[in-house]
Design a protein around this motif. Structure first.
Motif, PDB file in Angstrom:
ATOM      1  N   LYS A   1       0.817  -1.214   0.000  1.00 28.18           N
ATOM      2  CA  LYS A   1       0.000   0.000   0.000  1.00 28.18           C
ATOM      3  C   LYS A   1       0.854   1.270   0.000  1.00 28.18           C
ATOM      4  CE  LYS A   1      -1.676  -0.128   4.834  1.00 28.18           C
ATOM      5  NZ  LYS A   1      -1.001  -1.235   5.441  1.00 28.18           N
ATOM      6  N   GLN A   2       2.091   1.166   0.447  1.00 31.94           N
ATOM      7  CA  GLN A   2       2.992   2.324   0.374  1.00 31.94           C
ATOM      8  C   GLN A   2       3.174   2.769  -1.081  1.00 31.94           C
ATOM      9  OE1 GLN A   2       3.280  -0.306   2.278  1.00 31.94           O
ATOM     10  NE2 GLN A   2       4.047   0.272   4.283  1.00 31.94           N
ATOM     11  N   VAL A   3       3.157   1.802  -2.018  1.00 30.03           N
ATOM     12  CA  VAL A   3       3.276   2.152  -3.446  1.00 30.03           C
ATOM     13  C   VAL A   3       1.926   2.649  -3.963  1.00 30.03           C
ATOM     14  CG1 VAL A   3       3.638   1.158  -5.755  1.00 30.03           C
ATOM     15  CG2 VAL A   3       5.216   0.606  -3.895  1.00 30.03           C
ATOM     16  N   LEU A   4       0.864   1.915  -3.602  1.00 33.81           N
ATOM     17  CA  LEU A   4      -0.477   2.309  -4.069  1.00 33.81           C
ATOM     18  C   LEU A   4      -0.801   3.720  -3.561  1.00 33.81           C
ATOM     19  CD1 LEU A   4      -2.325  -1.076  -3.344  1.00 33.81           C
ATOM     20  CD2 LEU A   4      -1.210  -0.353  -5.464  1.00 33.81           C
ATOM     21  N   ASP A   5      -0.427   4.002  -2.305  1.00 31.29           N
ATOM     22  CA  ASP A   5      -0.747   5.313  -1.710  1.00 31.29           C
ATOM     23  C   ASP A   5      -0.082   6.470  -2.445  1.00 31.29           C
ATOM     24  OD1 ASP A   5      -2.303   4.101   0.152  1.00 31.29           O
ATOM     25  OD2 ASP A   5      -0.881   4.290   1.823  1.00 31.29           O
ATOM     26  N   VAL A   6       1.194   6.300  -2.830  1.00 29.62           N
ATOM     27  CA  VAL A   6       1.864   7.436  -3.495  1.00 29.62           C
ATOM     28  C   VAL A   6       1.251   7.674  -4.877  1.00 29.62           C
ATOM     29  CG1 VAL A   6       4.101   7.274  -2.305  1.00 29.62           C
ATOM     30  CG2 VAL A   6       3.830   6.182  -4.507  1.00 29.62           C
ATOM     31  N   ILE A   7       0.760   6.598  -5.488  1.00 29.85           N
ATOM     32  CA  ILE A   7       0.157   6.774  -6.818  1.00 29.85           C
ATOM     33  C   ILE A   7      -1.184   7.517  -6.674  1.00 29.85           C
ATOM     34  CG2 ILE A   7      -0.816   5.557  -8.823  1.00 29.85           C
ATOM     35  CD1 ILE A   7       1.358   3.388  -8.248  1.00 29.85           C
ATOM     36  N   ILE A   8      -1.962   7.132  -5.670  1.00 25.76           N
ATOM     37  CA  ILE A   8      -3.245   7.833  -5.440  1.00 25.76           C
ATOM     38  C   ILE A   8      -2.965   9.288  -5.074  1.00 25.76           C
ATOM     39  CG2 ILE A   8      -5.257   7.949  -3.883  1.00 25.76           C
ATOM     40  CD1 ILE A   8      -5.134   4.834  -3.881  1.00 25.76           C
ATOM     41  N   LYS A   9      -1.966   9.500  -4.230  1.00 27.47           N
ATOM     42  CA  LYS A   9      -1.618  10.875  -3.828  1.00 27.47           C
ATOM     43  C   LYS A   9      -1.208  11.693  -5.055  1.00 27.47           C
ATOM     44  CE  LYS A   9       1.646  13.235  -0.688  1.00 27.47           C
ATOM     45  NZ  LYS A   9       0.906  14.425  -0.379  1.00 27.47           N
ATOM     46  N   TYR A  10      -0.402  11.073  -5.895  1.00 28.13           N
ATOM     47  CA  TYR A  10       0.042  11.792  -7.101  1.00 28.13           C
ATOM     48  C   TYR A  10      -1.165  12.215  -7.938  1.00 28.13           C
ATOM     49  CZ  TYR A  10       1.643  12.588 -11.823  1.00 28.13           C
ATOM     50  OH  TYR A  10       1.833  13.154 -13.062  1.00 28.13           O
ATOM     51  N   TYR A  11      -2.084  11.283  -8.175  1.00 26.24           N
ATOM     52  CA  TYR A  11      -3.228  11.619  -9.035  1.00 26.24           C
ATOM     53  C   TYR A  11      -4.243  12.531  -8.350  1.00 26.24           C
ATOM     54  CZ  TYR A  11      -1.858   8.755 -12.980  1.00 26.24           C
ATOM     55  OH  TYR A  11      -1.192   8.261 -14.072  1.00 26.24           O
ATOM     56  N   THR A  12      -4.311  12.470  -7.024  1.00 22.97           N
ATOM     57  CA  THR A  12      -5.309  13.325  -6.368  1.00 22.97           C
ATOM     58  C   THR A  12      -4.752  14.706  -6.032  1.00 22.97           C
ATOM     59  OG1 THR A  12      -4.776  12.157  -4.325  1.00 22.97           O
ATOM     60  CG2 THR A  12      -6.843  11.562  -5.363  1.00 22.97           C
ATOM     61  N   GLU A  13      -3.418  14.819  -5.923  1.00 24.49           N
ATOM     62  CA  GLU A  13      -2.880  16.109  -5.474  1.00 24.49           C
ATOM     63  C   GLU A  13      -1.895  16.781  -6.436  1.00 24.49           C
ATOM     64  OE1 GLU A  13      -1.258  15.697  -1.543  1.00 24.49           O
ATOM     65  OE2 GLU A  13      -2.990  14.527  -0.875  1.00 24.49           O
ATOM     66  N   GLU A  14      -1.294  15.996  -7.347  1.00 24.31           N
ATOM     67  CA  GLU A  14      -0.184  16.594  -8.111  1.00 24.31           C
ATOM     68  C   GLU A  14      -0.239  16.370  -9.607  1.00 24.31           C
ATOM     69  OE1 GLU A  14       3.495  15.110  -6.618  1.00 24.31           O
ATOM     70  OE2 GLU A  14       3.179  15.995  -4.653  1.00 24.31           O
ATOM     71  N   ASN A  15      -1.211  15.603 -10.087  1.00 26.51           N
ATOM     72  CA  ASN A  15      -1.177  15.200 -11.491  1.00 26.51           C
ATOM     73  C   ASN A  15      -0.918  16.368 -12.429  1.00 26.51           C
ATOM     74  OD1 ASN A  15      -1.547  13.642 -13.865  1.00 26.51           O
ATOM     75  ND2 ASN A  15      -3.604  14.503 -14.021  1.00 26.51           N
ATOM     76  N   SER A  16       0.122  16.252 -13.209  1.00 25.40           N
ATOM     77  CA  SER A  16       0.511  17.331 -14.106  1.00 25.40           C
ATOM     78  C   SER A  16       1.621  16.797 -14.996  1.00 25.40           C
ATOM     79  CB  SER A  16       1.055  18.482 -13.255  1.00 25.40           C
ATOM     80  OG  SER A  16       1.182  19.623 -14.042  1.00 25.40           O
TER      81      SER A  16
END
Ligand code: PLP
Length: 413
Positions: free
Chosen positions: A44-59
């Motif tokens: 989940k440490q990997v899944l979490d950073v991917i969700i964080k990236y798409y929810t907060e930083e996607n660009s």
């Protein structure tokens, strides 16, 4: 039976909690996932950073002046730094992000081939290579009139280094060998393979797809010219991989694919290409993949690769001993120096049938040729059953697997 929880250097219960998929039921049975050589599960440490990236930083990266673009760029480039540290490269300029091992091999075959391979030249591979580390070189040789030479193995599945020495000649332009065999688990002595090639100034490419998840890798110590791996086998997402290339190659290679991101200036008359790895990363790259890969590498480094290697070795020995107690089981690559991969067959039974019956019991193993048909031809078999372990597997799972296997053998005999 000794309880695995009593003697591991890490907390296996906590580790298993990190991998949500391990709670899945398959055919109403708790999943036992022994197909890690094909792809590993994601914490989940990997899944979490991917969700964080798409929810907060996607660009999109590299060319944006706005905040999100800059954040995404920083994380993408930080991932390159983490990969560099992980494989002990000397510079981030030596780390190219690719789609995976297959693309990394194709990239080098294309770029190296264009510059250095001519009629009559030779490229050395080994008989245990994955098709991904055969076909790009085979096509190159066909196009250029060059010749593939193959290092043989002994009956245990170890490379014959005396034969390798004999193959090295003035005609040899490159050696490309896997660090760990995906089918046998055998660990090849890449340091020796590189040293022997270096004596004749021949570059070495290492397919590290099956080594990176299981052991610490130091590309400078190996003194290889190229090293590659896939993210998805090391607990990161699919679609991201790495090619390490010594900086001299990065400088002299022409781009492999071209497009946005690979250039300094473009006009209809002339294009000037970027320096460093960006020259090879055409188009919008797999940003979340790179960020996920960095999280995966951080995750395994927190447990420690020595701990992982030792624990997986113990699992492999345990499973090997148990398999040897069954009649009619033949193990391929039964050597001491191996990663956590066991390939075997049951006399008189097709591997697919065993795999299918194990699946009914929730146990995932791989069956078939494992993309190593020349190796299957060497052993004169159509395929094997392959159990490949990760550090989240347990001896208890191996016990269930052995019981399941016995049941399958009984039904099929
Ligand atoms: N090389 C080896 C040794 C492998 O085990 C694999 C995948 O199983 C590959 C290359 C190809 O990797 P990918 O499909 O991730 O490009």
């Amino acid at each position: 039976m000794q309880n695995i929880l009593q003697h591991t250097a890490f907390n296996i219960v906590e580790v298993r909690e990190d991998f949500p998929i391990l709670k899945t039921l398959v055919n109403n049975k708790p999943l036992i996932y022994f197909d890690n050589g094909a792809t590993a599960q994601k914490p989940k440490q990997v899944l979490d950073v991917i969700i964080k990236y798409y929810t907060e930083e996607n660009s999109n990266i590299h060319r944006g002046v706005h905040t999100l673009s800059q954040k995404a760029t920083i994380h993408y480039e930080l991932a390159r730094e983490i990969v560099k540290k992980h494989i002990k490269a000397s510079s981030v300029n030596e780390i190219i992000f690719t789609r995976g091992t297959t693309e990394s091999v194709n990239l080098v075959a294309h770029c190296f081939g264009k510059l250095f391979i001519n009629k009559g030249d030779e490229i050395i591979l080994s008989v245990m290579e994955h098709h991904s580390n055969i076909l790009p070189w085979q096509i190159l040789c066909e196009e250029r009139g060059a010749v593939l030479k193959v290092i043989p193995i002994n009956e245990k599945g170890e490379l014959n280094l005396n034969e390798y020495k004999k193959l090295l000649s003035a005609k040899t332009k490159l050696v490309s060998v896997s660090h760990v065999s995906n089918t046998l688990g055998v660990i090849n002595d890449m340091k020796e393979i590189c040293a022997l090639a270096k004596q004749k100034n021949i570059p070495v490419f290492i397919d590290g797809a099956q080594a990176i998840p299981h052991m610490a890798v130091d590309v400078q110590d190996l003194d290889c010219d190229f090293y590659c791996f896939s993210g998805h086998k090391v607990y990161a997402p699919t679609g991201i991989g790495v090619l390490y290339a010594k900086e001299k190659w990065i400088e002299i290679f022409k781009p492999y694919q071209v497009g946005g991101g690979t250039i300094k200036t473009v006009s209809f008359e002339k294009t000037e290409y970027a320096d460093g790895p960006l020259k090879f990363e055409a188009g919008t790259p797999n940003i979340e993949g790179a960020i996920g890969l960095a999280a995966a590498l951080n995750y395994i480094n927190e447990i420690g690769l020595e701990t992982i290697s030792a624990y997986e070795h113990e699992l492999t020995q345990y499973a090997t001993q148990k398999l040897k107690q069954l009649t009619n089981v033949i193990i391929y690559g039964d050597v001491a120096n191996k990663a956590s991969v066991i390939s075997f067959n049951v006399k008189g039974i097709h591997p697919f049938d065993v795999g299918t019956l194990l699946d009914k019991q929730g146990i995932a193993v791989r069956t078939g040729h494992h993309c190593t048909q020349p190796l299957m031809q060497y052993f004169n078999i159509p395929g094997t059953i392959r159990a490949s372990f990760a550090f989240y597997n347990t001896k208890e799972e191996i016990d269930v697997f052995i019981l399941g296997l016995e049941k399958a053998i009984k039904m099929l005999s």
